[in-house]
Design a protein around this motif. Structure first.
Motif, PDB file in Angstrom:
ATOM      1  N   GLN A   4      -0.339  -2.344 -12.423  1.00 39.16           N
ATOM      2  CA  GLN A   4      -0.874  -3.433 -11.904  1.00 39.16           C
ATOM      3  C   GLN A   4      -0.243  -4.367 -10.565  1.00 39.16           C
ATOM      4  N   LEU A   5       0.672  -4.463 -10.528  1.00 36.68           N
ATOM      5  CA  LEU A   5       1.701  -5.457  -8.920  1.00 36.68           C
ATOM      6  C   LEU A   5       0.764  -4.463  -7.939  1.00 36.68           C
ATOM      7  N   LEU A   6       0.667  -3.425  -7.982  1.00 37.33           N
ATOM      8  CA  LEU A   6       0.648  -2.279  -6.741  1.00 37.33           C
ATOM      9  C   LEU A   6      -1.142  -1.652  -6.728  1.00 37.33           C
ATOM     10  N   GLY A   7      -1.378  -2.077  -7.705  1.00 37.63           N
ATOM     11  CA  GLY A   7      -3.306  -1.856  -7.229  1.00 37.63           C
ATOM     12  C   GLY A   7      -3.372  -1.135  -7.319  1.00 37.63           C
ATOM     13  N   LEU A   8      -2.793  -0.271  -9.074  1.00 42.85           N
ATOM     14  CA  LEU A   8      -3.304   1.248  -9.055  1.00 42.85           C
ATOM     15  C   LEU A   8      -3.687   1.225 -10.780  1.00 42.85           C
ATOM     16  N   PRO A   9      -4.467   1.760 -10.267  1.00 41.90           N
ATOM     17  CA  PRO A   9      -5.233   2.675 -11.180  1.00 41.90           C
ATOM     18  C   PRO A   9      -4.329   2.952 -12.602  1.00 41.90           C
ATOM     19  N   LYS A  10      -4.827   2.652 -14.289  1.00 43.91           N
ATOM     20  CA  LYS A  10      -3.726   2.423 -15.366  1.00 43.91           C
ATOM     21  C   LYS A  10      -3.345   4.155 -15.511  1.00 43.91           C
ATOM     22  N   TYR A  11      -2.454   4.242 -16.385  1.00 48.42           N
ATOM     23  CA  TYR A  11      -2.177   5.729 -16.212  1.00 48.42           C
ATOM     24  C   TYR A  11      -2.698   6.298 -17.310  1.00 48.42           C
ATOM     25  N   ASN A  12      -3.839   7.401 -16.833  1.00 49.66           N
ATOM     26  CA  ASN A  12      -4.165   8.150 -17.788  1.00 49.66           C
ATOM     27  C   ASN A  12      -4.032   9.552 -17.583  1.00 49.66           C
ATOM     28  N   LYS A  68       9.515   1.028 -23.853  1.00 51.58           N
ATOM     29  CA  LYS A  68       9.279  -0.656 -23.071  1.00 51.58           C
ATOM     30  C   LYS A  68       9.708  -0.779 -21.538  1.00 51.58           C
ATOM     31  N   SER A  69       9.447   0.598 -20.584  1.00 55.03           N
ATOM     32  CA  SER A  69       9.783   0.573 -18.907  1.00 55.03           C
ATOM     33  C   SER A  69       8.345  -0.518 -18.519  1.00 55.03           C
ATOM     34  N   PRO A  70       8.194  -1.003 -17.194  1.00 49.47           N
ATOM     35  CA  PRO A  70       7.614  -1.928 -16.802  1.00 49.47           C
ATOM     36  C   PRO A  70       6.457  -1.225 -16.314  1.00 49.47           C
ATOM     37  N   SER A  71       6.315   0.031 -16.288  1.00 45.78           N
ATOM     38  CA  SER A  71       5.356   0.871 -14.955  1.00 45.78           C
ATOM     39  C   SER A  71       3.756   0.820 -15.715  1.00 45.78           C
ATOM     40  N   THR A  72       3.476   0.225 -16.491  1.00 45.87           N
ATOM     41  CA  THR A  72       2.422  -0.810 -16.576  1.00 45.87           C
ATOM     42  C   THR A  72       2.295  -2.141 -15.573  1.00 45.87           C
ATOM     43  N   GLN A  73       2.512  -2.925 -15.960  1.00 43.07           N
ATOM     44  CA  GLN A  73       3.146  -3.510 -15.431  1.00 43.07           C
ATOM     45  C   GLN A  73       3.706  -3.606 -13.212  1.00 43.07           C
ATOM     46  N   SER A 126       0.647  -1.598   0.258  1.00 45.82           N
ATOM     47  CA  SER A 126      -0.012  -0.323  -0.058  1.00 45.82           C
ATOM     48  C   SER A 126       0.723   1.543  -0.108  1.00 45.82           C
ATOM     49  N   ALA A 127       1.854   1.239   1.064  1.00 43.32           N
ATOM     50  CA  ALA A 127       2.798   2.594   1.164  1.00 43.32           C
ATOM     51  C   ALA A 127       3.908   2.199  -0.287  1.00 43.32           C
ATOM     52  N   ALA A 128       4.081   1.450  -1.006  1.00 42.55           N
ATOM     53  CA  ALA A 128       4.482   1.571  -2.423  1.00 42.55           C
ATOM     54  C   ALA A 128       3.698   1.793  -3.508  1.00 42.55           C
ATOM     55  N   GLY A 129       2.818   1.910  -3.380  1.00 41.86           N
ATOM     56  CA  GLY A 129       1.567   2.213  -4.320  1.00 41.86           C
ATOM     57  C   GLY A 129       1.665   4.163  -4.404  1.00 41.86           C
ATOM     58  N   THR A 130       1.650   4.493  -3.133  1.00 45.66           N
ATOM     59  CA  THR A 130       1.311   5.886  -2.611  1.00 45.66           C
ATOM     60  C   THR A 130       2.917   6.226  -3.580  1.00 45.66           C
ATOM     61  N   LYS A 131       3.995   5.681  -2.447  1.00 41.77           N
ATOM     62  CA  LYS A 131       5.437   6.451  -2.969  1.00 41.77           C
ATOM     63  C   LYS A 131       5.394   6.711  -4.674  1.00 41.77           C
TER      64      LYS A 131
END
Length: 195
Positions: A182-190, A174-179, A71-76
């Protein structure tokens, strides 16, 4: 006048030294061995001064940063990546609106600076094992794209800039930002979140 004061001073010292004859303690000048100045060794020239060794400082205790929770990782992650995403969207908007070369150069420079800040923050944070590999890959993509953004900022024409931007995009594309999201439970990039 100075000689008179010196004579009076010497006589005063002699009187003080002589006053100890009544059985009390005798006042004596401190011996060179008890002096706080370090002794002069024979290898040193006369009058040489050896500075005292500095006192030992208190050791600094270094703590290891703790690993973030998911959870903290997603926010960070969102906090760290936001400035770079904003800079990218601002550059894209300026390019789409065909702004001046000077404006585009300034925006490309801002992208490079935000890229460097993101890279440093990604690497200095202790991420959960679940995303640590992807975070390292993202930092690597940032490092690969940065030189191209710096070259874009220094470009002499829009066509030269476009070439560098394309290379930056390919290096970081090819950065893994989408992955990671997903792993951090964050919404897709908008992109609307950053424009």
């Amino acid at each position: 006048m100075r000689q008179m004061l010196a004579v009076v001073g010497v006589l005063g010292l002699a009187c003080v030294a002589g006053c100890g004859a009544d059985g009390g303690p005798v006042a004596t000048a401190p011996s060179p061995a008890s002096s706080s100045a370090p002794p002069v060794t024979p290898s040193e020239p006369a009058g040489a001064y050896t500075p005292p060794t500095p006192a030992r400082s208190v050791p600094v205790v270094r703590t290891t940063p703790t690993m973030l929770s998911l959870s903290a990782a997603g926010t960070k992650y969102l906090q760290i990546t936001r400035p770079y995403n904003v800079a990218l969207e601002r550059f894209e908007k300026a390019a789409n609106e065909n702004m001046s070369l000077t404006t585009l150069q300034a925006r490309a420079k801002a992208v490079a600076a935000a890229n460097l800040a993101e890279y440093g923050a990604l690497r200095s944070t202790v991420w959960p094992a679940k995303v640590s590999t992807q975070i390292r890959a993202l930092a690597k993509a940032d490092a690969a794209a940065r030189p191209h953004w710096l070259l874009a900022a220094a470009a002499d024409s829009k066509s030269e800039m476009a070439d560098h931007v394309q290379r930056a995009s390919a290096a970081g594309g090819k950065s893994p930002s989408t992955q990671i999201r997903q792993l951090l439970g964050l919404p897709k990039y908008n992109e609307k979140d950053y424009s």
